[in-house]
Design a protein around this motif. Sequence first.
Motif, mmCIF file in Angstrom:
data_model
loop_
_atom_site.group_PDB
_atom_site.id
_atom_site.type_symbol
_atom_site.label_atom_id
_atom_site.label_comp_id
_atom_site.label_asym_id
_atom_site.label_seq_id
_atom_site.Cartn_x
_atom_site.Cartn_y
_atom_site.Cartn_z
ATOM 1 N N GLY A 139 0.785 -1.224 0.000
ATOM 2 C CA GLY A 139 0.000 0.000 0.000
ATOM 3 C C GLY A 139 0.814 1.269 0.000
ATOM 4 O O GLY A 139 1.758 1.430 -0.768
ATOM 5 N N ASP A 140 0.434 2.189 0.879
ATOM 6 C CA ASP A 140 1.055 3.506 0.923
ATOM 7 C C ASP A 140 2.530 3.448 1.299
ATOM 8 O O ASP A 140 3.321 4.250 0.810
ATOM 9 C CB ASP A 140 0.311 4.419 1.895
ATOM 10 C CG ASP A 140 -1.050 4.842 1.366
ATOM 11 O OD1 ASP A 140 -1.218 4.816 0.130
ATOM 12 O OD2 ASP A 140 -1.913 5.203 2.177
ATOM 13 N N ARG A 141 2.908 2.512 2.166
ATOM 14 C CA ARG A 141 4.331 2.392 2.536
ATOM 15 C C ARG A 141 5.165 1.993 1.331
ATOM 16 O O ARG A 141 6.261 2.511 1.130
ATOM 17 C CB ARG A 141 4.514 1.375 3.659
ATOM 18 C CG ARG A 141 4.107 1.876 5.005
ATOM 19 C CD ARG A 141 4.515 0.867 6.074
ATOM 20 N NE ARG A 141 5.963 0.846 6.249
ATOM 21 C CZ ARG A 141 6.590 1.488 7.217
ATOM 22 N NH1 ARG A 141 5.897 2.191 8.088
ATOM 23 N NH2 ARG A 141 7.892 1.416 7.337
ATOM 24 N N ALA A 142 4.691 1.085 0.515
ATOM 25 C CA ALA A 142 5.418 0.663 -0.678
ATOM 26 C C ALA A 142 5.504 1.809 -1.680
ATOM 27 O O ALA A 142 6.554 2.032 -2.290
ATOM 28 C CB ALA A 142 4.735 -0.546 -1.312
ATOM 29 N N ARG A 143 4.432 2.528 -1.856
ATOM 30 C CA ARG A 143 4.422 3.666 -2.775
ATOM 31 C C ARG A 143 5.388 4.745 -2.309
ATOM 32 O O ARG A 143 6.157 5.305 -3.087
ATOM 33 C CB ARG A 143 3.009 4.238 -2.882
ATOM 34 C CG ARG A 143 2.838 5.249 -3.975
ATOM 35 C CD ARG A 143 1.392 5.718 -4.130
ATOM 36 N NE ARG A 143 0.459 4.617 -4.318
ATOM 37 C CZ ARG A 143 -0.458 4.246 -3.423
ATOM 38 N NH1 ARG A 143 -0.600 4.891 -2.287
ATOM 39 N NH2 ARG A 143 -1.264 3.237 -3.671
ATOM 40 N N MET A 144 5.389 5.062 -1.027
ATOM 41 C CA MET A 144 6.281 6.082 -0.490
ATOM 42 C C MET A 144 7.738 5.641 -0.606
ATOM 43 O O MET A 144 8.616 6.447 -0.937
ATOM 44 C CB MET A 144 5.937 6.374 0.974
ATOM 45 C CG MET A 144 6.737 7.522 1.539
ATOM 46 S SD MET A 144 6.565 9.067 0.618
ATOM 47 C CE MET A 144 4.934 9.525 1.063
ATOM 48 N N SER A 145 8.005 4.373 -0.374
ATOM 49 C CA SER A 145 9.365 3.852 -0.518
ATOM 50 C C SER A 145 9.863 3.998 -1.955
ATOM 51 O O SER A 145 11.026 4.337 -2.195
ATOM 52 C CB SER A 145 9.401 2.388 -0.096
ATOM 53 O OG SER A 145 10.664 1.833 -0.337
#
Length: 83
Positions: A16-22
């Motif tokens: 989710g958002d953690r993967a996108r931000m990474s």
Amino acid sequence: MAIDRILKDDAFEEKGDRARMSTFVGAIAITDLINTTLGPKGMDKILQSTGRGYNVTVTNDGATIMKSLQIDNPAAKVIIGIL
């Protein structure tokens, strides 16, 4: 779970958002590093080896800089692979 058998012991999974931000952070870090070497006022970078021997290289070639990096971010690896 099947995913536990695929990943190495020190690997982890982001969703989710953690993967996108990474992904964004990796891409931005690479562009910030190379951005200062571009243009008529491009600056040189000093590359120092971390292994045996003391090897120092001064360059402003973006491809040389990126190929000398040790990256674990998947998005950054893709950017480096494009060169």
